[in-house]
Scaffold this motif. Sequence first.
Motif, short mmCIF file in Angstrom:
data_model
loop_
_atom_site.label_atom_id
_atom_site.label_comp_id
_atom_site.label_asym_id
_atom_site.label_seq_id
_atom_site.Cartn_x
_atom_site.Cartn_y
_atom_site.Cartn_z
N ASN A 7 0.85 -1.19 0.00
CA ASN A 7 0.00 0.00 0.00
C ASN A 7 0.88 1.24 0.00
N PHE A 8 0.80 2.02 -1.06
CA PHE A 8 1.50 3.30 -1.14
C PHE A 8 0.51 4.41 -0.82
N ASP A 9 0.54 4.90 0.41
CA ASP A 9 -0.40 5.94 0.83
C ASP A 9 0.10 7.32 0.45
N GLY A 10 -0.83 8.21 0.12
CA GLY A 10 -0.48 9.59 -0.13
C GLY A 10 -0.28 10.33 1.18
N LEU A 11 0.81 11.05 1.28
CA LEU A 11 1.08 11.86 2.46
C LEU A 11 0.39 13.21 2.30
N ALA A 35 -12.05 25.79 7.39
CA ALA A 35 -10.63 25.78 7.72
C ALA A 35 -10.16 24.34 7.86
N SER A 36 -9.00 24.04 7.29
CA SER A 36 -8.43 22.70 7.38
C SER A 36 -7.31 22.68 8.40
N ASN A 37 -6.86 21.48 8.74
CA ASN A 37 -5.74 21.32 9.67
C ASN A 37 -4.70 20.42 9.02
N PRO A 38 -3.75 21.01 8.29
CA PRO A 38 -2.75 20.19 7.59
C PRO A 38 -1.96 19.28 8.53
N LYS A 39 -1.56 19.78 9.68
CA LYS A 39 -0.76 18.98 10.60
C LYS A 39 -1.54 17.75 11.07
N GLU A 40 -2.80 17.97 11.44
CA GLU A 40 -3.63 16.84 11.88
C GLU A 40 -3.84 15.85 10.75
N GLY A 41 -4.09 16.37 9.53
CA GLY A 41 -4.31 15.48 8.40
C GLY A 41 -3.10 14.60 8.11
N ALA A 42 -1.90 15.19 8.13
CA ALA A 42 -0.68 14.42 7.88
C ALA A 42 -0.48 13.36 8.95
N LYS A 43 -0.74 13.72 10.20
CA LYS A 43 -0.51 12.77 11.29
C LYS A 43 -1.55 11.65 11.29
N GLN A 44 -2.79 11.97 10.89
CA GLN A 44 -3.80 10.92 10.77
C GLN A 44 -3.38 9.90 9.71
N GLY A 45 -2.89 10.41 8.58
CA GLY A 45 -2.44 9.51 7.53
C GLY A 45 -1.25 8.68 7.94
N LEU A 46 -0.29 9.29 8.59
CA LEU A 46 0.90 8.56 9.06
C LEU A 46 0.52 7.50 10.08
N LYS A 48 -2.27 5.83 10.27
CA LYS A 48 -2.86 4.69 9.55
C LYS A 48 -1.77 3.86 8.88
N MET A 49 -0.82 4.53 8.23
CA MET A 49 0.29 3.80 7.59
C MET A 49 1.06 2.96 8.60
N LYS A 50 1.38 3.56 9.74
CA LYS A 50 2.15 2.84 10.76
C LYS A 50 1.35 1.67 11.31
N ALA A 51 0.06 1.85 11.51
CA ALA A 51 -0.77 0.77 12.03
C ALA A 51 -0.83 -0.41 11.07
N LEU A 52 -0.93 -0.15 9.77
CA LEU A 52 -0.95 -1.25 8.80
C LEU A 52 0.42 -1.91 8.72
N HIS A 53 1.47 -1.12 8.82
CA HIS A 53 2.83 -1.69 8.90
C HIS A 53 2.94 -2.62 10.11
N ASP A 54 2.41 -2.19 11.25
CA ASP A 54 2.49 -2.99 12.47
C ASP A 54 1.66 -4.27 12.38
N MET A 390 7.50 2.28 5.05
CA MET A 390 7.26 2.63 6.44
C MET A 390 8.08 1.76 7.38
N SER A 391 8.59 2.40 8.43
CA SER A 391 9.33 1.73 9.49
C SER A 391 9.18 2.58 10.74
N ASP A 392 9.61 2.06 11.87
CA ASP A 392 9.56 2.85 13.10
C ASP A 392 10.36 4.14 12.94
#
Length: 446
Positions: A7-11, A35-46, A48-54, A390-392
């Motif tokens: 899975n190649f997720d978009g950051l 109004a959007s929250n770029p920082k929150e959006g990036a961290k939500q995506g990351l 999910k990526m880390k959880a699937l990696h785990d 993705m890695s730790d």
Amino acid sequence: MKAFEVNFDGLVGPTHNYAGLSVGNVASLSNAAQASNPKEGAKQGLQKMKALHDLGLKQALLPPLERPDVNTLRLLGFSGSDEQVLTKAYQQARQVFVATCSASSMWTANACTVSPSADTLDKRVHFTAANLSNKFHRSIEAPTTSRILQSIFSNQDYFAHHQPLPQGDHFGDEGAANHTRFCTSYGEQGVEFFVFGKYAFDASQPAPKTFPARQTYEASQAIARLHQLRDEKTVFAQQNPAVIDQGVFHNDVIAVGNQNVLFYHQQAFLNTDQVISQLKQAFGESPFHFVEVPTAEVSVESAVKSYLFNSQLVTLENGDMAIIAPGECHENPEVKNYLDALVASDTPIKEVKIFDVKQSMKNGGGPACLRQRVVLNEQELVHCNQHVFMSDELFARLNQWVDKHYRDSLTEADLCDPQLLVESRQALDELTQILQIGSVYPFQIA
């Protein structure tokens, strides 16, 4: 040789915003100008990526595109310094300017169509970046997307890259959002399933009336030819025009597949019985599971609001399948009741895992929009860029990078702030170094 679905997720990018640009995408339009929250959006995506990696899955990422797209604004006649280009465009053609600020590249399901080497005649993995011609704000993505893909998958002995299809309505191509692959195991020859919205060269055929059909039959056929797919292992199906007119702008909003399972809504396809018959014939004697969700249990409206089908369907290490769903699926009683019954029934789908991706959902895309699936065998894995996996360590480093460069809140008026452009370019330049993908952005190669 063993193969894996990666899975190649978009950051989510540093200028992540809600512009409501996508006619036919109900979620996108309903949240326009918030109004959007770029920082929150990036961290939500990351997260999910880390959880699937785990979970033991192969997980990688694709970087965001540069936005605002100053290069496109210059092509449209705005001149001067970058600051002057932004100011002139915002003052003189606000809608054009906002379109060049689109955050839509985060949805990498639309980045390209990928065919694994097990399916292609030359035994290479084939990539075609989507032209996304139906929407101006997306049609400008392909050049940089192509450079990124060619950087990550650069070895020509293993990977083949094609130019996007010609621009224009007749060959509108939306990438993997309308493409699924079925197989018994990832490394074996599979069946490639293309879903289209209309026939571009035959106006007598059924087509939606309210919202546009973004994928054409002719585009899907062209991708299959370019990727050297076998006719007997390729199936084309028309999406139900009536559900496109209810906000189902891509097939992955109404159906999702994985290995030998097609999970789909009763109203997803125009001729469902014919689609099932063709898939069975192409798949052969091995078991195939058709999991149909009845309208009586989940309405199309609930499916769109919750993005039930824009979930990921993945195979876990124990062989069971899990649905990676957005939190909205548990907030909708109709959908939650269905999923509770599904995992208790006799299908390969045994788990539902819920993730918070609200910054993406508000902009019109769920978990499946956020990822591009690339099947790679062991040799191909070795010969692609290892720094995007993705890695730790990468997870920690990217979170630090986000904290350093991203804003907590962004409005439309902020997008023409020259300082935001400076911040964004600094962030992207550093990201290319972290991922070791070279110079892929226009500001790096100007």
